[in-house]
Design a protein around this motif. Sequence first.
Motif, PDB file in Angstrom:
ATOM      1  N   ILE A 248       0.840  -1.210   0.000  1.00 14.25           N
ATOM      2  CA  ILE A 248       0.000   0.000   0.000  1.00 14.25           C
ATOM      3  C   ILE A 248       0.871   1.255   0.000  1.00 14.25           C
ATOM      4  N   LEU A 249       1.929   1.262   0.820  1.00 12.78           N
ATOM      5  CA  LEU A 249       2.807   2.432   0.902  1.00 12.78           C
ATOM      6  C   LEU A 249       3.884   2.366  -0.178  1.00 12.78           C
ATOM      7  N   ASP A 250       3.443   2.159  -1.384  1.00 11.62           N
ATOM      8  CA  ASP A 250       4.304   2.188  -2.566  1.00 11.62           C
ATOM      9  C   ASP A 250       4.265   3.615  -3.108  1.00 11.62           C
ATOM     10  N   PRO A 251       5.391   4.326  -3.149  1.00 12.86           N
ATOM     11  CA  PRO A 251       5.369   5.726  -3.590  1.00 12.86           C
ATOM     12  C   PRO A 251       4.961   5.916  -5.050  1.00 12.86           C
ATOM     13  N   ASN A 252       4.973   4.844  -5.819  1.00 13.03           N
ATOM     14  CA  ASN A 252       4.548   4.917  -7.218  1.00 13.03           C
ATOM     15  C   ASN A 252       3.072   4.526  -7.315  1.00 13.03           C
ATOM     16  N   PRO A 253       2.178   5.488  -7.598  1.00 14.44           N
ATOM     17  CA  PRO A 253       0.744   5.167  -7.636  1.00 14.44           C
ATOM     18  C   PRO A 253       0.379   4.166  -8.733  1.00 14.44           C
ATOM     19  N   MET A 254       1.227   4.047  -9.758  1.00 13.67           N
ATOM     20  CA  MET A 254       0.949   3.135 -10.863  1.00 13.67           C
ATOM     21  C   MET A 254       1.149   1.673 -10.466  1.00 13.67           C
ATOM     22  N   THR A 255       2.055   1.425  -9.501  1.00  6.20           N
ATOM     23  CA  THR A 255       2.314   0.045  -9.063  1.00  6.20           C
ATOM     24  C   THR A 255       1.727  -0.253  -7.679  1.00  6.20           C
ATOM     25  N   ARG A 256       1.121   0.759  -7.056  1.00  7.65           N
ATOM     26  CA  ARG A 256       0.514   0.581  -5.726  1.00  7.65           C
ATOM     27  C   ARG A 256      -0.632  -0.428  -5.818  1.00  7.65           C
ATOM     28  N   ILE A 257      -0.787  -1.236  -4.786  1.00 12.13           N
ATOM     29  CA  ILE A 257      -1.864  -2.224  -4.750  1.00 12.13           C
ATOM     30  C   ILE A 257      -3.216  -1.520  -4.850  1.00 12.13           C
ATOM     31  N   THR A 258      -4.192  -2.175  -5.455  1.00 11.11           N
ATOM     32  CA  THR A 258      -5.536  -1.600  -5.610  1.00 11.11           C
ATOM     33  C   THR A 258      -6.485  -2.219  -4.588  1.00 11.11           C
ATOM     34  N   ILE A 259      -7.666  -1.616  -4.429  1.00 10.90           N
ATOM     35  CA  ILE A 259      -8.640  -2.156  -3.477  1.00 10.90           C
ATOM     36  C   ILE A 259      -9.103  -3.559  -3.875  1.00 10.90           C
ATOM     37  N   PRO A 260      -9.411  -3.831  -5.159  1.00 13.40           N
ATOM     38  CA  PRO A 260      -9.780  -5.216  -5.523  1.00 13.40           C
ATOM     39  C   PRO A 260      -8.689  -6.220  -5.150  1.00 13.40           C
ATOM     40  N   GLU A 261      -7.417  -5.814  -5.258  1.00 14.38           N
ATOM     41  CA  GLU A 261      -6.309  -6.707  -4.880  1.00 14.38           C
ATOM     42  C   GLU A 261      -6.230  -6.868  -3.366  1.00 14.38           C
ATOM     43  N   ILE A 262      -6.526  -5.791  -2.620  1.00 17.82           N
ATOM     44  CA  ILE A 262      -6.536  -5.874  -1.154  1.00 17.82           C
ATOM     45  C   ILE A 262      -7.625  -6.842  -0.693  1.00 17.82           C
ATOM     46  N   LEU A 263      -8.780  -6.783  -1.348  1.00 13.36           N
ATOM     47  CA  LEU A 263      -9.901  -7.653  -0.971  1.00 13.36           C
ATOM     48  C   LEU A 263      -9.570  -9.133  -1.150  1.00 13.36           C
ATOM     49  N   GLN A 264      -8.543  -9.424  -1.958  1.00 12.56           N
ATOM     50  CA  GLN A 264      -8.111 -10.813  -2.169  1.00 12.56           C
ATOM     51  C   GLN A 264      -6.868 -11.160  -1.340  1.00 12.56           C
ATOM     52  N   ASN A 265      -6.369 -10.178  -0.572  1.00  9.32           N
ATOM     53  CA  ASN A 265      -5.157 -10.411   0.225  1.00  9.32           C
ATOM     54  C   ASN A 265      -5.444 -11.371   1.386  1.00  9.32           C
ATOM     55  N   LYS A 266      -4.550 -12.310   1.623  1.00 11.00           N
ATOM     56  CA  LYS A 266      -4.750 -13.342   2.649  1.00 11.00           C
ATOM     57  C   LYS A 266      -4.896 -12.748   4.040  1.00 11.00           C
ATOM     58  N   TRP A 267      -4.017 -11.801   4.398  1.00 13.76           N
ATOM     59  CA  TRP A 267      -4.086 -11.187   5.733  1.00 13.76           C
ATOM     60  C   TRP A 267      -5.382 -10.422   5.889  1.00 13.76           C
ATOM     61  N   PHE A 268      -5.779  -9.666   4.857  1.00 18.59           N
ATOM     62  CA  PHE A 268      -7.001  -8.859   4.919  1.00 18.59           C
ATOM     63  C   PHE A 268      -8.238  -9.737   5.057  1.00 18.59           C
TER      64      PHE A 268
END
Length: 452
Positions: A248-268
């Motif tokens: 999430i704290l990726d300074p490049n917004p183009m490669t930063r994780i998206t919400i759909p990807e977060i929703l599939q994250n194991k920890w989340f």
Amino acid sequence: MSTPKVKRRVGKYELGRTIGEGTFAKVKFARNTETGEPVALKILDKEKVLKHKLVEQIKREISTMKLIKHPNVVRLYEVMGSKTKIFIVLEFVTGGELFDKIVNFGRMSEDEARRYFQQLIHAVDYCHSRGVYHRDLKPENLLLDAQGNLKISDFGLSALSQQVRDDGLLHTTCGTPNYVAPEVLDDRGYDGATADLWSCGVILFVLLAGYLPFDDSNLMNLYKKISLAEYTCPSWLSLGAMELIVKILDPNPMTRITIPEILQNKWFKEGYKPPVFQEEENINLDDIHAAFKDSEAHLVMEKKEIQPSVMNAFDLISMSKGLNLGNLFDEEQEFKRETRFTSRCPANEIINKIEAAAKPLGFNVQKKNYKMKLENLKAGRKGKLNIATEVFEVAPSLHMVEVRKAKGDTLEFHKFYKKLSVRLKDVVWKTEEDMKNSEPDDRDGNHKLHGS
């Protein structure tokens, strides 16, 4: 206390105590006289709004909140206007700020932090799907209801999708520096969704670590740390939590994780239960336009009644957590932007002793009846700290004193109140039974403020 006090009604709402204030708005506790429901009434001065050319911004804020009907976002019920004021009727949230929980107890367990983060992400995703970007997500703007569920508030800096320029980006730099995404600071345009997500990542870090990932007294150094994503994860974080924060704290917004990807994250996904709610269709915005018109047909009536300044049950309920008056005098109430204590001293003595205690701490004091305004002579992180206090009579021999931050930094307010409480130890009332009950509950061994 025999000093008369003005009680006000706006339409069907009876107004109570002030629970917040800013440069252009004041928020009061109010009650719907038809249903008995408690609400928060945000009051804006029409003249100030027009003078500073804020009409469109205020309309945008109101429209934004009306579009959002989500269980984890503060509800906006209706908007009214008088000849001089705009009244925004909001859901009254009783559980305080998420910020207070962090200040009071420090970092959370991963399970607790994850639950709040899940609610935050679901609400933010919902807002984005309706073209709404918050742009100032931080723990101070995350409230908790009586059940401990998260509620996003303060859309004053939000942007609707219509504000996006031809390049598909937003171009207004705003928000709180510690939580702002690097692309916002670059001032070359940014995507509201990815910028909000960065702020969510900072919030997750704060919940798990108990401190900010990016912090520096020098603003340029702070910006540099944010732009390079210079931070260190604490050793107690699990690998799953750490990996998600890094994405999430990726300074490049183009490669930063998206919400759909977060929703599939194991920890989340662990224990994740999305809220089930019914969406409303065809939301009417007519009351917003009517509130800003000067036509008599669209104006709400303001009524004033003179009453003695004795605290009634209505005011007591507004000061308690939910409707449980037992919490009102509980020593372990969490810190907020306001706090209060009870005293058996006469009201005049309380006022004089607060003045005597505040002046050595560097505060200028203004007194009127049983209200005081304290202003720090030195500017802090967010300008000069202003404190408002008021003494209420609860019973003939018992007074309640409210101490509230009017302007300035919340942490500076907490530090001020700790110092003030030491100087007022002879004024604050506490029974022996209260002392016995509170000692075993002091979780971290820190001194708790009397009746705060």
